[in-house]
Design a protein around this motif. Structure first.
Motif, PDB file in Angstrom:
ATOM      1  N   GLY A 128     -51.966  -8.964  68.249  1.00 45.07           N
ATOM      2  CA  GLY A 128     -51.805  -8.590  66.848  1.00 45.07           C
ATOM      3  C   GLY A 128     -50.468  -9.101  66.360  1.00 45.07           C
ATOM      4  N   GLU A 151     -54.028 -13.185  66.925  1.00 44.08           N
ATOM      5  CA  GLU A 151     -54.063 -12.580  65.589  1.00 44.08           C
ATOM      6  C   GLU A 151     -55.436 -12.845  64.979  1.00 44.08           C
ATOM      7  OE1 GLU A 151     -52.210 -10.556  63.622  1.00 44.08           O
ATOM      8  OE2 GLU A 151     -54.001 -10.797  62.368  1.00 44.08           O
ATOM      9  N   ALA A 179     -58.628  -9.823  69.692  1.00 41.01           N
ATOM     10  CA  ALA A 179     -58.147  -9.942  71.078  1.00 41.01           C
ATOM     11  C   ALA A 179     -59.252  -9.615  72.076  1.00 41.01           C
ATOM     12  CB  ALA A 179     -56.970  -8.994  71.271  1.00 41.01           C
ATOM     13  N   GLU A 180     -60.167  -8.735  71.670  1.00 42.97           N
ATOM     14  CA  GLU A 180     -61.245  -8.337  72.592  1.00 42.97           C
ATOM     15  C   GLU A 180     -62.201  -9.478  72.881  1.00 42.97           C
ATOM     16  OE1 GLU A 180     -60.291  -4.668  70.065  1.00 42.97           O
ATOM     17  OE2 GLU A 180     -60.139  -6.838  69.957  1.00 42.97           O
ATOM     18  N   GLU A 194     -47.174  -4.523  68.655  1.00 43.51           N
ATOM     19  CA  GLU A 194     -46.637  -3.492  67.755  1.00 43.51           C
ATOM     20  C   GLU A 194     -47.864  -2.923  67.059  1.00 43.51           C
ATOM     21  OE1 GLU A 194     -45.499  -2.799  63.801  1.00 43.51           O
ATOM     22  OE2 GLU A 194     -46.373  -1.440  65.269  1.00 43.51           O
ATOM     23  N   MET A 196     -48.429   0.610  66.491  1.00 39.66           N
ATOM     24  CA  MET A 196     -48.339   2.011  66.121  1.00 39.66           C
ATOM     25  C   MET A 196     -48.622   2.230  64.633  1.00 39.66           C
ATOM     26  SD  MET A 196     -46.116   0.783  68.437  1.00 39.66           S
ATOM     27  CE  MET A 196     -44.498   0.635  67.726  1.00 39.66           C
TER      28      MET A 196
HETATM   29  N1  LIG Z   1     -50.048  -0.562  62.365  1.00 39.45           N
HETATM   30  C1  LIG Z   1     -49.163  -1.360  62.982  1.00 39.45           C
HETATM   31  N2  LIG Z   1     -47.997  -0.998  63.339  1.00 39.45           N
HETATM   32  N3  LIG Z   1     -49.488  -2.576  63.306  1.00 39.45           N
HETATM   33  C2  LIG Z   1     -50.741  -3.067  63.021  1.00 39.45           C
HETATM   34  C3  LIG Z   1     -50.668  -4.528  63.269  1.00 39.45           C
HETATM   35  C4  LIG Z   1     -51.714  -5.181  62.965  1.00 39.45           C
HETATM   36  C5  LIG Z   1     -51.723  -6.680  63.141  1.00 39.45           C
HETATM   37  O1  LIG Z   1     -52.473  -6.951  64.315  1.00 39.45           O
HETATM   38  C6  LIG Z   1     -53.692  -7.570  63.964  1.00 39.45           C
HETATM   39  N4  LIG Z   1     -54.709  -6.966  64.814  1.00 39.45           N
HETATM   40  C7  LIG Z   1     -55.058  -5.662  64.870  1.00 39.45           C
HETATM   41  N5  LIG Z   1     -56.020  -5.475  65.788  1.00 39.45           N
HETATM   42  C8  LIG Z   1     -56.280  -6.702  66.335  1.00 39.45           C
HETATM   43  C9  LIG Z   1     -57.166  -7.174  67.336  1.00 39.45           C
HETATM   44  N6  LIG Z   1     -58.001  -6.342  67.976  1.00 39.45           N
HETATM   45  N7  LIG Z   1     -57.156  -8.489  67.640  1.00 39.45           N
HETATM   46  C10 LIG Z   1     -56.320  -9.330  67.003  1.00 39.45           C
HETATM   47  N8  LIG Z   1     -55.454  -8.965  66.033  1.00 39.45           N
HETATM   48  C11 LIG Z   1     -55.436  -7.653  65.713  1.00 39.45           C
HETATM   49  C12 LIG Z   1     -53.897  -7.300  62.488  1.00 39.45           C
HETATM   50  O2  LIG Z   1     -54.645  -8.310  61.871  1.00 39.45           O
HETATM   51  C13 LIG Z   1     -52.467  -7.300  61.984  1.00 39.45           C
HETATM   52  O3  LIG Z   1     -51.985  -8.590  61.755  1.00 39.45           O
END
Ligand SMILES: N=C(N)NC/C=C/[C@H]1O[C@@H](n2cnc3c(N)ncnc32)[C@H](O)[C@@H]1O
Length: 416
Positions: A128, A151, A179-180, A194, A196
């Protein structure tokens, strides 16, 4: 309440079905013919005997259940994770807000700097990564063998450019993917993210972090954050109470107090996020109510997390509610090295999360020496998987009046 005899003849003309439903919240049976269950349970409904009561089964037990507490299974909800909406919000420069959060971003930079020697030759995943700033810290402040910047949202297009602009393309590879769903050339030594959200868990991106840990982190690999804790404190909130509640008592000389129940529902039935708690409004020393070890935490643990608390009031005042915040800890890659902490509480430099305020249904005067004990439970929404509800149970005992004991509980959806 349905009597057994009455319900039997209703069986004849109700529609016989057998469908799986998910319990939205706990139900405690009040009669032998009813079936208790807890939020998240899967129930097999055999008959919708009438609108309000269905005949259901859970692990071999049968009984009547209140239909209002049930929801068709997750597959029935077109988008339990709301990923379309979720990732689109991160395609915008919402990242600007997070990049502007100095304590947050500086902590991650410090983690890379203080582990730069140990990172040499290591493989890192930044889950992320957003604009990729943590990956760029790795590429510029340490010498890892490779950094996988993962991302899912469209911001990844900018991340590619930023990697080139900052001369990290030899080390940092951007993967635009959930990512999964990743297929990687190798497992990783370090999984940094990050993730949270409000009250630590909101958005439940942490589930993705745990799934990727289980799939791609080498045995003995490092999780950054390595652990996380949720803190709670009983607090005053005079400004919020006066602006949202007392406000209606004398409006330009008029009495609007009949709107206070509406205001109560509108403003105090859900948590208030981005609340800036003044340390002077803390009525006691805060305490950690939940601690998570990111190396051992499992996805199923996320369904329901709870912790107890016991506060001694240290200054007389008004108990308007409780305030929560989180801290995350980053263990050193060097044996015996010191950990770094990102603390989002009222006594630390303010972050974009600030704190979360839970307002009770009415202010309670408290005296120094009074005792506020209870428990907080974070119950994940079984349907809307990025949401949860936070239930706070508390009881107040007064130092000067041993006969007094007030017990209450309140459930705050965040946000469904
Ligand atoms: N709430 C806080 N602090 N941070 C959220 C952070 C979120 C970031 O991580 C990405 N993200 C969230 N879950 C995944 C995932 N499973 N695979 C790839 N990217 C992902 C979102 O698109 C945001 O850019």
């Amino acid at each position: 309440m349905l009597e057994m005899s009455e319900s039997e003849n209703i069986h004849t003309n109700s529609n016989i079905i057998t469908q799986e439903f998910i319990a939205l919240e706990d139900f405690n049976a009040t009669g032998a013919e009813q079936l208790s269950f807890t939020a998240g349970d899967t129930l097999l409904v055999h008959e919708q005997v009438c609108t309000d009561w269905w005949w259901a089964e859970r692990s071999g037990c049968f009984g009547y259940v209140p239909s209002a507490f049930l929801h068709r299974g997750v597959e029935d909800v077109e988008d339990a994770w709301q990923d379309e909406e979720y990732f689109s919000t991160y395609g915008t420069l919402l990242h600007l807000e997070m990049l502007s959060d100095r304590p947050r971003t500086e902590t991650y930079r410090q983690v890379i700097v203080s582990n730069s020697a140990a990172l040499r030759g290591k493989v890192v995943m930044d889950l992320g990564c957003g604009t990729g700033i943590i990956s760029l810290f790795c590429g510029r402040l340490a010498q890892p063998a490779a950094v996988y910047a993962v991302e899912a949202s469209s911001v990844a297009e900018h991340t590619e450019k930023l990697v080139k602009l900052n001369r990290c393309e030899d080390v940092v590879t951007v993967f635009r993917s959930r990512a999964e769903d990743l297929m990687l050339p190798s497992k990783v030594d370090v999984l940094v993210s990050e993730w949270m959200g409000n009250c630590l868990l909101f958005e439940f991106m942490v589930e993705s972090v745990l799934r990727v840990r289980d799939r791609w982190l080498k045995d003995g690999g490092m999780m950054w954050p390595s652990s996380a804790s949720l803190s709670l404190v009983p607090c005053q909130a005079h400004a919020d109470y006066s602006q949202k509640m007392e406000f209606w008592e004398n409006l330009y000389g008029l009495d609007f107090s009949c709107l206070q129940p509406v205001a109560q529902e509108e403003f105090f039935s859900k948590p208030k996020f981005s609340h800036q708690l003044d340390p002077d409004d803390c009525l006691s020393t805060p305490c950690n109510v939940i601690s998570l070890d990111m190396h051992t935490l499992s996805v199923s643990d996320l369904e329901k997390l709870s912790g107890e608390f016991r506060f001694t009031i240290e200054r007389s005042g008004t108990l308007h509610g409780f305030t929560a915040w989180f801290s995350t800890f980053f263990h050193s890659l060097d044996e015996g090295g010191s950990s770094l902490e990102l603390n989002t509480g009222p006594h630390a430099e303010s972050t974009h999360w600030k704190q979360t305020l839970f307002m009770l249904d009415g202010p309670i005067g408290v005296e120094e020496g009074d005792c506020v004990g209870g428990a907080i439970t974070l119950q994940r929404n079984p349907i809307w998987r990025r949401h949860m509800s936070i239930t706070i149970e508390w009881r107040i005992k007064r130092r000067n009046d041993p006969t007094f004991c007030e017990e209450k509980t309140k459930r705050f959806p965040m946000w469904r």
